[in-house]
Scaffold this motif. Structure first.
Motif: not given
Length: 239
Positions: A61, A66, A68-70, A73-74, A77, A154
């Protein structure tokens, strides 16, 4: 000490490692679940390997790979990668979701609830954590953490140690940086906060990463407060 902290109105905490025992909680939780599900796995290896992906995932991020990803979700992954690496295979989608949500079910260190409850009598308290809102709220419910508010990164769409995370707390609470204290078991977190004018408190957690931990065992700067745990911090802060 009183003169250093007399203007503090809000006390915020790093959460993973400082307030909750993420490693021990993951191992305990998933060991019980695995037995009930008939899944044999090295859950200690999973916890340690998963956490190694924490910074690389956030860097995806930070460096613009990528958007913004909280953190949920990270984590998901990273879990896809590390589960296979430690030999955990053929889990259903719902099982993988349950494993990933273990971060919502972390237990506090033994001193956490008592210490936070004492601090809450005098100060506004909350996590300033890379965890997303749902994760932090669910964790607080699970562990009984008596937060006044959840200052999730966030909300600021940046991960620590980006300045907007620390200054975001000041902005939301209409306070100057010197009226906010950052508490953490990690020297880098405190250094970033101090550079922006926040007060700082170091709480060592020498077994956060297990018995062989070699980092953050001692304060690396003259932080405003060095406390042995959150109860000691509350005492030093006059509560």
């Amino acid at each position: 000490m009183k003169s250093l902290t007399k203007d503090v109105k809000v006390v915020v905490f790093d959460t993973f490692g400082t307030v909750v025992d993420w490693r021990g909680s993951i191992i305990r939780d998933l060991s019980i679940w695995g037995r009930n599900e008939g899944i044999q796995a090295d859950w200690t290896a999973l916890a340690d390997r998963w956490r190694l992906e924490y910074e690389p995932e956030k860097n995806r991020v930070r460096n613009g790979e990528i958007g913004w990803t909280n953190l949920d979700e990270l984590h998901a992954h990273a879990l896809e990668k590390v589960a296979a690496e430690v030999g955990i295979k053929n889990l259903s989608r719902s099982q993988m979701q349950h494993v990933n949500s273990v971060w919502h079910r972390l237990d506090g260190w033994p001193d956490a609830v008592d210490g936070l409850t004492r601090l809450k009598r005098k100060y506004v308290i909350g996590p300033l954590s890379n965890g997303n809102v749902a994760l932090l709220v669910n964790m607080a419910k699970h562990a009984g953490l008596p937060w006044d508010n959840v200052f999730s990164c966030e909300l600021f769409r940046h991960f620590k140690p980006h300045p907007e995370t620390y200054l975001g707390v000041c902005r939301l609470m209409y306070l100057n940086p010197a009226q906010v204290m950052m508490c953490a078991a990690h020297n880098y977190d405190l250094a970033a906060a101090r550079a922006l004018g926040l007060k700082t408190a170091f709480i060592p957690r020498p077994i956060e990463y297990g018995s062989g931990q070699t980092t953050d065992l001692v304060p690396e700067q003259d932080w405003d407060i060095v406390a042995k745990d959150i109860i000691d911090l509350a005492q030093q802060m006059g509560t």
